[in-house]
Design a protein around this motif. Structure first.
Motif, PDB file in Angstrom:
ATOM      1  N   SER A  26       0.827  -1.206   0.000  1.00 58.44           N
ATOM      2  CA  SER A  26       0.000   0.000   0.000  1.00 58.44           C
ATOM      3  C   SER A  26       0.860   1.255   0.000  1.00 58.44           C
ATOM      4  O   SER A  26       1.865   1.341   0.715  1.00 58.44           O
ATOM      5  N   ASP A  27       0.467   2.233  -0.811  1.00 59.61           N
ATOM      6  CA  ASP A  27       1.111   3.538  -0.880  1.00 59.61           C
ATOM      7  C   ASP A  27       0.071   4.580  -0.475  1.00 59.61           C
ATOM      8  O   ASP A  27      -1.124   4.335  -0.541  1.00 59.61           O
ATOM      9  N   LEU A  28       0.520   5.750  -0.062  1.00 55.97           N
ATOM     10  CA  LEU A  28      -0.370   6.790   0.433  1.00 55.97           C
ATOM     11  C   LEU A  28      -0.216   8.063  -0.394  1.00 55.97           C
ATOM     12  O   LEU A  28       0.890   8.596  -0.523  1.00 55.97           O
ATOM     13  N   ALA A  29      -1.312   8.524  -0.981  1.00 51.77           N
ATOM     14  CA  ALA A  29      -1.346   9.802  -1.688  1.00 51.77           C
ATOM     15  C   ALA A  29      -2.012  10.819  -0.760  1.00 51.77           C
ATOM     16  O   ALA A  29      -3.129  10.595  -0.290  1.00 51.77           O
ATOM     17  N   VAL A  30      -1.314  11.914  -0.474  1.00 53.58           N
ATOM     18  CA  VAL A  30      -1.808  12.922   0.461  1.00 53.58           C
ATOM     19  C   VAL A  30      -1.987  14.242  -0.279  1.00 53.58           C
ATOM     20  O   VAL A  30      -1.051  14.744  -0.897  1.00 53.58           O
ATOM     21  N   GLY A  31      -3.184  14.807  -0.205  1.00 57.07           N
ATOM     22  CA  GLY A  31      -3.463  16.084  -0.835  1.00 57.07           C
ATOM     23  C   GLY A  31      -3.029  17.253   0.029  1.00 57.07           C
ATOM     24  O   GLY A  31      -3.272  17.265   1.232  1.00 57.07           O
ATOM     25  N   ILE A  32      -2.365  18.208  -0.606  1.00 60.31           N
ATOM     26  CA  ILE A  32      -1.955  19.455   0.054  1.00 60.31           C
ATOM     27  C   ILE A  32      -2.456  20.588  -0.848  1.00 60.31           C
ATOM     28  O   ILE A  32      -1.710  21.129  -1.670  1.00 60.31           O
ATOM     29  N   PRO A  33      -3.738  20.955  -0.733  1.00 62.53           N
ATOM     30  CA  PRO A  33      -4.350  21.852  -1.713  1.00 62.53           C
ATOM     31  C   PRO A  33      -3.790  23.266  -1.758  1.00 62.53           C
ATOM     32  O   PRO A  33      -3.874  23.927  -2.791  1.00 62.53           O
ATOM     33  N   TYR A  34      -3.198  23.740  -0.685  1.00 65.86           N
ATOM     34  CA  TYR A  34      -2.707  25.118  -0.667  1.00 65.86           C
ATOM     35  C   TYR A  34      -1.195  25.205  -0.502  1.00 65.86           C
ATOM     36  O   TYR A  34      -0.663  26.209  -0.042  1.00 65.86           O
ATOM     37  N   GLU A  35      -0.473  24.167  -0.936  1.00 63.91           N
ATOM     38  CA  GLU A  35       0.991  24.187  -0.889  1.00 63.91           C
ATOM     39  C   GLU A  35       1.518  25.187  -1.917  1.00 63.91           C
ATOM     40  O   GLU A  35       1.061  25.221  -3.059  1.00 63.91           O
ATOM     41  N   ASP A  36       2.470  26.013  -1.489  1.00 58.32           N
ATOM     42  CA  ASP A  36       3.150  26.912  -2.421  1.00 58.32           C
ATOM     43  C   ASP A  36       4.163  26.082  -3.203  1.00 58.32           C
ATOM     44  O   ASP A  36       4.921  25.300  -2.625  1.00 58.32           O
ATOM     45  N   VAL A  37       4.178  26.225  -4.513  1.00 51.71           N
ATOM     46  CA  VAL A  37       5.110  25.489  -5.366  1.00 51.71           C
ATOM     47  C   VAL A  37       5.918  26.499  -6.165  1.00 51.71           C
ATOM     48  O   VAL A  37       5.360  27.234  -6.991  1.00 51.71           O
ATOM     49  N   GLY A  38       7.218  26.526  -5.906  1.00 54.49           N
ATOM     50  CA  GLY A  38       8.069  27.518  -6.560  1.00 54.49           C
ATOM     51  C   GLY A  38       7.604  28.910  -6.199  1.00 54.49           C
ATOM     52  O   GLY A  38       7.456  29.239  -5.030  1.00 54.49           O
ATOM     53  N   THR A  39       7.315  29.711  -7.206  1.00 56.67           N
ATOM     54  CA  THR A  39       6.851  31.084  -6.968  1.00 56.67           C
ATOM     55  C   THR A  39       5.334  31.200  -7.025  1.00 56.67           C
ATOM     56  O   THR A  39       4.802  32.301  -6.970  1.00 56.67           O
ATOM     57  N   VAL A  40       4.646  30.070  -7.130  1.00 56.67           N
ATOM     58  CA  VAL A  40       3.183  30.086  -7.247  1.00 56.67           C
ATOM     59  C   VAL A  40       2.554  29.775  -5.889  1.00 56.67           C
ATOM     60  O   VAL A  40       2.615  28.636  -5.411  1.00 56.67           O
ATOM     61  N   PRO A  41       1.945  30.776  -5.247  1.00 54.30           N
ATOM     62  CA  PRO A  41       1.306  30.524  -3.962  1.00 54.30           C
ATOM     63  C   PRO A  41       0.042  29.677  -4.126  1.00 54.30           C
ATOM     64  O   PRO A  41      -0.691  29.830  -5.108  1.00 54.30           O
ATOM     65  N   ASP A  42      -0.167  28.778  -3.188  1.00 50.60           N
ATOM     66  CA  ASP A  42      -1.380  27.944  -3.136  1.00 50.60           C
ATOM     67  C   ASP A  42      -1.603  27.134  -4.413  1.00 50.60           C
ATOM     68  O   ASP A  42      -2.733  26.892  -4.820  1.00 50.60           O
ATOM     69  N   ALA A  43      -0.522  26.695  -5.064  1.00 54.94           N
ATOM     70  CA  ALA A  43      -0.626  25.930  -6.312  1.00 54.94           C
ATOM     71  C   ALA A  43      -1.215  24.547  -6.076  1.00 54.94           C
ATOM     72  O   ALA A  43      -1.903  24.002  -6.933  1.00 54.94           O
ATOM     73  N   GLY A  44      -0.935  23.963  -4.930  1.00 56.53           N
ATOM     74  CA  GLY A  44      -1.429  22.623  -4.622  1.00 56.53           C
ATOM     75  C   GLY A  44      -0.422  21.547  -4.998  1.00 56.53           C
ATOM     76  O   GLY A  44       0.372  21.715  -5.918  1.00 56.53           O
ATOM     77  N   LEU A  45      -0.458  20.446  -4.252  1.00 59.66           N
ATOM     78  CA  LEU A  45       0.488  19.363  -4.459  1.00 59.66           C
ATOM     79  C   LEU A  45      -0.129  18.068  -3.944  1.00 59.66           C
ATOM     80  O   LEU A  45      -0.922  18.094  -2.996  1.00 59.66           O
ATOM     81  N   VAL A  46       0.196  16.969  -4.576  1.00 55.29           N
ATOM     82  CA  VAL A  46      -0.126  15.642  -4.050  1.00 55.29           C
ATOM     83  C   VAL A  46       1.193  14.997  -3.689  1.00 55.29           C
ATOM     84  O   VAL A  46       2.108  14.929  -4.508  1.00 55.29           O
ATOM     85  N   HIS A  47       1.314  14.554  -2.462  1.00 50.54           N
ATOM     86  CA  HIS A  47       2.531  13.927  -1.957  1.00 50.54           C
ATOM     87  C   HIS A  47       2.288  12.420  -1.972  1.00 50.54           C
ATOM     88  O   HIS A  47       1.348  11.937  -1.343  1.00 50.54           O
ATOM     89  N   LEU A  48       3.098  11.677  -2.697  1.00 51.06           N
ATOM     90  CA  LEU A  48       2.956  10.230  -2.803  1.00 51.06           C
ATOM     91  C   LEU A  48       4.025   9.578  -1.948  1.00 51.06           C
ATOM     92  O   LEU A  48       5.229   9.741  -2.186  1.00 51.06           O
ATOM     93  N   ILE A  49       3.581   8.857  -0.921  1.00 55.13           N
ATOM     94  CA  ILE A  49       4.478   8.191   0.023  1.00 55.13           C
ATOM     95  C   ILE A  49       4.380   6.695  -0.233  1.00 55.13           C
ATOM     96  O   ILE A  49       3.314   6.097  -0.070  1.00 55.13           O
TER      97      ILE A  49
END
Length: 74
Positions: A26-49
Motif C-alpha cells: 500500500s502507498d499513500l497519496a496525500v493532498g496538500i491543496p494550498y501548498e506553495d510550489v516555486g513562486t506560485v502561492p497555493d498551487a497545490g500538491l499531491v505527496h505520494l508516500i
C-alpha cells in the motif's frame, strides 16, 4: 517536492491508499491543496508516500505532483 510546511497548506486535506507502483504494498497519496510550489502561492500538491513490506515511507523515495501537471516535482 514541497518546500516544507507553511500555515494554511492543509496537508492531509484528502488522502487515498492504493498500490501506486504495483509492488503489492500500500502507498499513500496525500493532498496538500494550498501548498506553495516555486513562486506560485497555493498551487497545490499531491505527496505520494510509497510503502514496502517494512511499512509506509520505507519504500521508494517520496514524490510530489503539482496540480495541473503530469510531471513530478523534486
Amino acid at each position: 517536492m514541497s518546500d516544507g510546511a507553511e500555515a494554511g497548506d492543509q496537508f492531509g486535506f484528502s488522502f487515498s491508499v492504493y498500490d501506486a507502483n504495483k509492488d503489492g504494498c500500500s502507498d499513500l497519496a496525500v493532498g496538500i491543496p494550498y501548498e506553495d510550489v516555486g513562486t506560485v502561492p497555493d498551487a497545490g500538491l499531491v505527496h505520494l508516500i510509497f510503502g514496502s513490506t517494512a511499512g509506509i515511507g520505507q519504500g521508494a523515495a517520496d514524490k510530489g505532483f503539482q496540480a495541473g501537471r503530469g510531471a513530478f516535482c523534486g
